[in-house]
Design a protein around this motif. Structure first.
Motif, PDB file in Angstrom:
ATOM      1  N   ILE A   4     -47.990 -35.281  47.784  1.00  0.00           N
ATOM      2  CA  ILE A   4     -46.778 -35.953  47.403  1.00  0.00           C
ATOM      3  C   ILE A   4     -46.224 -35.388  46.123  1.00  0.00           C
ATOM      4  CG2 ILE A   4     -47.377 -38.131  48.470  1.00  0.00           C
ATOM      5  CD1 ILE A   4     -48.521 -38.959  45.851  1.00  0.00           C
ATOM      6  N   GLY A   5     -45.049 -35.733  45.812  1.00  0.00           N
ATOM      7  CA  GLY A   5     -44.457 -35.279  44.573  1.00  0.00           C
ATOM      8  C   GLY A   5     -43.262 -36.124  44.198  1.00  0.00           C
ATOM      9  N   PRO A   6     -43.304 -36.719  43.047  1.00  0.00           N
ATOM     10  CA  PRO A   6     -42.196 -37.545  42.603  1.00  0.00           C
ATOM     11  C   PRO A   6     -41.093 -36.699  42.003  1.00  0.00           C
ATOM     12  CG  PRO A   6     -43.911 -37.558  40.985  1.00  0.00           C
ATOM     13  CD  PRO A   6     -44.384 -36.687  42.118  1.00  0.00           C
ATOM     14  N   ALA A   7     -39.974 -37.257  41.904  1.00  0.00           N
ATOM     15  CA  ALA A   7     -38.858 -36.525  41.321  1.00  0.00           C
ATOM     16  C   ALA A   7     -38.430 -37.184  40.029  1.00  0.00           C
ATOM     17  CB  ALA A   7     -37.697 -36.511  42.308  1.00  0.00           C
ATOM     18  N   ILE A   8     -38.226 -36.393  39.049  1.00  0.00           N
ATOM     19  CA  ILE A   8     -37.768 -36.892  37.763  1.00  0.00           C
ATOM     20  C   ILE A   8     -36.545 -36.103  37.351  1.00  0.00           C
ATOM     21  CG2 ILE A   8     -38.379 -37.272  35.361  1.00  0.00           C
ATOM     22  CD1 ILE A   8     -40.047 -38.874  37.174  1.00  0.00           C
ATOM     23  N   VAL A   9     -35.535 -36.779  36.955  1.00  0.00           N
ATOM     24  CA  VAL A   9     -34.364 -36.085  36.463  1.00  0.00           C
ATOM     25  C   VAL A   9     -34.028 -36.609  35.089  1.00  0.00           C
ATOM     26  CG1 VAL A   9     -31.919 -35.756  36.742  1.00  0.00           C
ATOM     27  CG2 VAL A   9     -33.430 -35.558  38.719  1.00  0.00           C
ATOM     28  N   PRO A  10     -34.256 -35.792  34.089  1.00  0.00           N
ATOM     29  CA  PRO A  10     -34.044 -36.227  32.714  1.00  0.00           C
ATOM     30  C   PRO A  10     -32.655 -36.771  32.478  1.00  0.00           C
ATOM     31  CG  PRO A  10     -35.109 -34.081  32.777  1.00  0.00           C
ATOM     32  CD  PRO A  10     -34.709 -34.425  34.188  1.00  0.00           C
ATOM     33  N   GLU A  11     -31.668 -36.182  33.168  1.00  0.00           N
ATOM     34  CA  GLU A  11     -30.298 -36.597  32.899  1.00  0.00           C
ATOM     35  C   GLU A  11     -30.020 -38.008  33.365  1.00  0.00           C
ATOM     36  OE1 GLU A  11     -30.727 -33.828  34.963  1.00  0.00           O
ATOM     37  OE2 GLU A  11     -30.969 -32.466  33.290  1.00  0.00           O
ATOM     38  N   SER A  12     -30.793 -38.480  34.326  1.00  0.00           N
ATOM     39  CA  SER A  12     -30.518 -39.817  34.860  1.00  0.00           C
ATOM     40  C   SER A  12     -31.831 -40.584  35.011  1.00  0.00           C
ATOM     41  CB  SER A  12     -29.810 -39.716  36.198  1.00  0.00           C
ATOM     42  OG  SER A  12     -30.541 -38.884  37.062  1.00  0.00           O
ATOM     43  N   PRO A  13     -32.372 -41.063  33.901  1.00  0.00           N
ATOM     44  CA  PRO A  13     -33.673 -41.731  33.919  1.00  0.00           C
ATOM     45  C   PRO A  13     -33.673 -43.007  34.738  1.00  0.00           C
ATOM     46  CG  PRO A  13     -32.569 -42.031  31.814  1.00  0.00           C
ATOM     47  CD  PRO A  13     -31.765 -41.022  32.592  1.00  0.00           C
ATOM     48  N   GLN A  14     -32.504 -43.573  35.020  1.00  0.00           N
ATOM     49  CA  GLN A  14     -32.469 -44.835  35.749  1.00  0.00           C
ATOM     50  C   GLN A  14     -32.492 -44.619  37.248  1.00  0.00           C
ATOM     51  OE1 GLN A  14     -28.942 -46.594  34.169  1.00  0.00           O
ATOM     52  NE2 GLN A  14     -30.015 -47.558  32.483  1.00  0.00           N
ATOM     53  N   CYS A  15     -32.352 -43.393  37.663  1.00  0.00           N
ATOM     54  CA  CYS A  15     -32.352 -43.130  39.091  1.00  0.00           C
ATOM     55  C   CYS A  15     -33.742 -43.353  39.670  1.00  0.00           C
ATOM     56  CB  CYS A  15     -31.917 -41.698  39.365  1.00  0.00           C
ATOM     57  SG  CYS A  15     -30.169 -41.433  39.057  1.00  0.00           S
ATOM     58  N   PRO A  16     -33.793 -43.872  40.882  1.00  0.00           N
ATOM     59  CA  PRO A  16     -35.077 -43.996  41.545  1.00  0.00           C
ATOM     60  C   PRO A  16     -35.647 -42.629  41.829  1.00  0.00           C
ATOM     61  CG  PRO A  16     -33.295 -44.476  43.057  1.00  0.00           C
ATOM     62  CD  PRO A  16     -32.679 -44.319  41.697  1.00  0.00           C
ATOM     63  N   LYS A  17     -36.952 -42.583  41.992  1.00  0.00           N
ATOM     64  CA  LYS A  17     -37.601 -41.321  42.295  1.00  0.00           C
ATOM     65  C   LYS A  17     -38.060 -41.319  43.738  1.00  0.00           C
ATOM     66  CE  LYS A  17     -38.937 -42.574  37.913  1.00  0.00           C
ATOM     67  NZ  LYS A  17     -39.716 -43.682  37.437  1.00  0.00           N
ATOM     68  N   LEU A  27     -46.281 -38.740  38.990  1.00  0.00           N
ATOM     69  CA  LEU A  27     -47.145 -38.178  40.020  1.00  0.00           C
ATOM     70  C   LEU A  27     -48.418 -38.995  40.148  1.00  0.00           C
ATOM     71  CD1 LEU A  27     -47.809 -35.995  42.034  1.00  0.00           C
ATOM     72  CD2 LEU A  27     -48.710 -34.613  40.176  1.00  0.00           C
ATOM     73  N   ALA A  28     -48.992 -39.347  39.011  1.00  0.00           N
ATOM     74  CA  ALA A  28     -50.226 -40.125  39.042  1.00  0.00           C
ATOM     75  C   ALA A  28     -49.999 -41.475  39.701  1.00  0.00           C
ATOM     76  CB  ALA A  28     -50.749 -40.312  37.618  1.00  0.00           C
ATOM     77  N   ALA A  29     -48.863 -42.078  39.392  1.00  0.00           N
ATOM     78  CA  ALA A  29     -48.565 -43.388  39.985  1.00  0.00           C
ATOM     79  C   ALA A  29     -48.420 -43.276  41.489  1.00  0.00           C
ATOM     80  CB  ALA A  29     -47.288 -43.952  39.374  1.00  0.00           C
ATOM     81  N   ALA A  30     -47.726 -42.248  41.898  1.00  0.00           N
ATOM     82  CA  ALA A  30     -47.495 -42.079  43.334  1.00  0.00           C
ATOM     83  C   ALA A  30     -48.795 -41.804  44.065  1.00  0.00           C
ATOM     84  CB  ALA A  30     -46.503 -40.945  43.561  1.00  0.00           C
ATOM     85  N   ILE A  31     -49.601 -40.940  43.493  1.00  0.00           N
ATOM     86  CA  ILE A  31     -50.854 -40.584  44.143  1.00  0.00           C
ATOM     87  C   ILE A  31     -51.787 -41.776  44.187  1.00  0.00           C
ATOM     88  CG2 ILE A  31     -52.933 -39.184  43.888  1.00  0.00           C
ATOM     89  CD1 ILE A  31     -51.155 -36.938  42.888  1.00  0.00           C
ATOM     90  N   THR A  32     -51.782 -42.524  43.112  1.00  0.00           N
ATOM     91  CA  THR A  32     -52.626 -43.710  43.087  1.00  0.00           C
ATOM     92  C   THR A  32     -52.235 -44.662  44.191  1.00  0.00           C
ATOM     93  OG1 THR A  32     -52.884 -43.508  40.718  1.00  0.00           O
ATOM     94  CG2 THR A  32     -53.334 -45.663  41.698  1.00  0.00           C
ATOM     95  N   SER A  33     -50.946 -44.756  44.392  1.00  0.00           N
ATOM     96  CA  SER A  33     -50.463 -45.666  45.428  1.00  0.00           C
ATOM     97  C   SER A  33     -50.898 -45.221  46.803  1.00  0.00           C
ATOM     98  CB  SER A  33     -48.941 -45.733  45.362  1.00  0.00           C
ATOM     99  OG  SER A  33     -48.427 -46.444  46.451  1.00  0.00           O
ATOM    100  N   VAL A  34     -50.830 -43.934  47.035  1.00  0.00           N
ATOM    101  CA  VAL A  34     -51.077 -43.429  48.392  1.00  0.00           C
ATOM    102  C   VAL A  34     -52.547 -43.124  48.639  1.00  0.00           C
ATOM    103  CG1 VAL A  34     -50.544 -41.588  49.989  1.00  0.00           C
ATOM    104  CG2 VAL A  34     -48.777 -42.483  48.498  1.00  0.00           C
ATOM    105  N   ILE A  74     -40.317 -45.352  42.951  1.00  0.00           N
ATOM    106  CA  ILE A  74     -40.815 -44.158  43.630  1.00  0.00           C
ATOM    107  C   ILE A  74     -40.900 -44.428  45.121  1.00  0.00           C
ATOM    108  CG2 ILE A  74     -42.752 -42.582  43.876  1.00  0.00           C
ATOM    109  CD1 ILE A  74     -43.383 -43.057  40.955  1.00  0.00           C
ATOM    110  N   LEU A  75     -40.290 -43.581  45.881  1.00  0.00           N
ATOM    111  CA  LEU A  75     -40.285 -43.716  47.333  1.00  0.00           C
ATOM    112  C   LEU A  75     -41.190 -42.646  47.926  1.00  0.00           C
ATOM    113  CD1 LEU A  75     -38.770 -45.634  49.232  1.00  0.00           C
ATOM    114  CD2 LEU A  75     -37.131 -43.812  49.609  1.00  0.00           C
ATOM    115  N   VAL A  76     -42.148 -43.066  48.710  1.00  0.00           N
ATOM    116  CA  VAL A  76     -43.084 -42.120  49.313  1.00  0.00           C
ATOM    117  C   VAL A  76     -42.738 -41.949  50.786  1.00  0.00           C
ATOM    118  CG1 VAL A  76     -45.487 -41.619  49.818  1.00  0.00           C
ATOM    119  CG2 VAL A  76     -44.873 -42.792  47.705  1.00  0.00           C
ATOM    120  N   THR A  77     -42.483 -40.744  51.183  1.00  0.00           N
ATOM    121  CA  THR A  77     -42.123 -40.453  52.571  1.00  0.00           C
ATOM    122  C   THR A  77     -43.148 -39.513  53.176  1.00  0.00           C
ATOM    123  OG1 THR A  77     -39.794 -40.657  52.000  1.00  0.00           O
ATOM    124  CG2 THR A  77     -40.322 -39.601  54.086  1.00  0.00           C
ATOM    125  N   THR A  78     -43.667 -39.876  54.311  1.00  0.00           N
ATOM    126  CA  THR A  78     -44.653 -39.048  54.989  1.00  0.00           C
ATOM    127  C   THR A  78     -44.097 -38.574  56.320  1.00  0.00           C
ATOM    128  OG1 THR A  78     -46.447 -40.281  53.959  1.00  0.00           O
ATOM    129  CG2 THR A  78     -46.981 -38.962  55.899  1.00  0.00           C
TER     130      THR A  78
END
Length: 238
Positions: A217-230, A192-199, A49-53
């Motif tokens: 913040i908001g993470p991105a999830i794409v079911p079609e490509s679970p290995q992609c970074p968020k 989302l919980a992981a990202a928020i916890t981090s920030v 998960i990449l967090v950008t501010t």
DNA sequence: CGGTTTTGACCAGCGC
DNA sequence: GCGCTGGTCAAAACCG
């Protein structure tokens, strides 16, 4: 690194306390004196998960890609804020399809997925802070509310056409579509919980850094490509 | 050669 | 005042 349509120059990097991953600092180089800055940091809990501010407002016209980013951010923020759980299955298909077919939803998040190296959802709570306040639900305490009550609503990347467009009605339908798509994704809440916890720190321990300029913040999830970074994107204003 | 990245130094704010 | 931390500066290295 997410390609958000703007040109950025890295000017610093620091190790953040409590996070093994360094935080990088970037400045917008599309204009000589553009005050916009952004911070990029990986989530300590989930390094995919990449967090950008983002901070500040662009003082120059934005390219189409950046404008799309802004539109997507606004829409996604409204989606998250609404917390709607209405199961409009008929909207799921086009919503999911938009990730793969940018041309169909050029003004929404489709183009974003095309410009980014991996699927991304951006959120901009600064744009809809007041709206969120109205839509806030007790069962969604995971959403940081630091922006609530702030008088300003102009987000960092809203210097483009969106600022002058009557986008509200069109955004409403988008909200429903995206909300249905994401709220039904079982991975969304966890990410989302992981990202928020981090920030923001452990969820539930605070209403958010009151007085802070941090948005959300908001993470991105794409079911079609679970290995992609968020990716998580945060917008802030001054 | 010009723009970008890297990286250690510097500075300001904050808590003790 | 001191130490810690986050953010920025700036010189050197890197790259196309």
């Amino acid at each position: 690194m997410i390609n958000d349509g703007c040109q950025w120059r890295k000017y610093g990097q620091k190790m953040a306390k409590g996070n093994p991953c360094p935080r990088a600092y970037y400045r917008c180089t599309m204009a000589i004196a553009c005050p916009v800055r952004k911070q990029v940091q990986r989530c300590a809990e989930d390094k995919t998960i990449l967090v950008t501010t983002y901070e500040g407002n662009h003082n120059h016209p934005l390219p189409p890609a950046a404008t799309v980013m802004a539109n997507t951010t606004s829409s996604a923020a409204a989606m998250l804020l609404s917390g709607s759980t209405t199961s409009e299955d008929s909207l799921m298909a086009p919503a999911a399809g938009s990730f793969l077919h940018p041309s169909t939803y050029a003004s929404t998040m489709a183009a974003l997925s095309a410009s980014a190296p991996f699927p991304t959802i951006t959120l901009d709570l600064t744009q809809t802070a007041n709206q969120l306040q109205l839509l806030q639900r007790p069962q969604h305490p995971v959403v940081p509310l630091s922006m609530y009550g702030l008088p300003q609503k102009l987000p960092g990347l809203m210097v483009g056409p969106q600022a002058s467009l009557p986008f509200r009605p069109q955004q409403q339908s988008m909200v429903e579509t995206v909300t249905a798509a994401i709220t039904t994704d079982p991975n969304f809440t966890a990410a989302l919980a992981a990202a928020i916890t981090s920030v923001m720190g452990a969820p539930g321990t605070t209403n958010g850094a009151s007085g802070s300029n941090a948005a959300s913040i908001g993470p991105a999830i794409v079911p079609e490509s679970p290995q992609c970074p968020k990716s998580c994107t945060t917008f802030s204003i001054n």
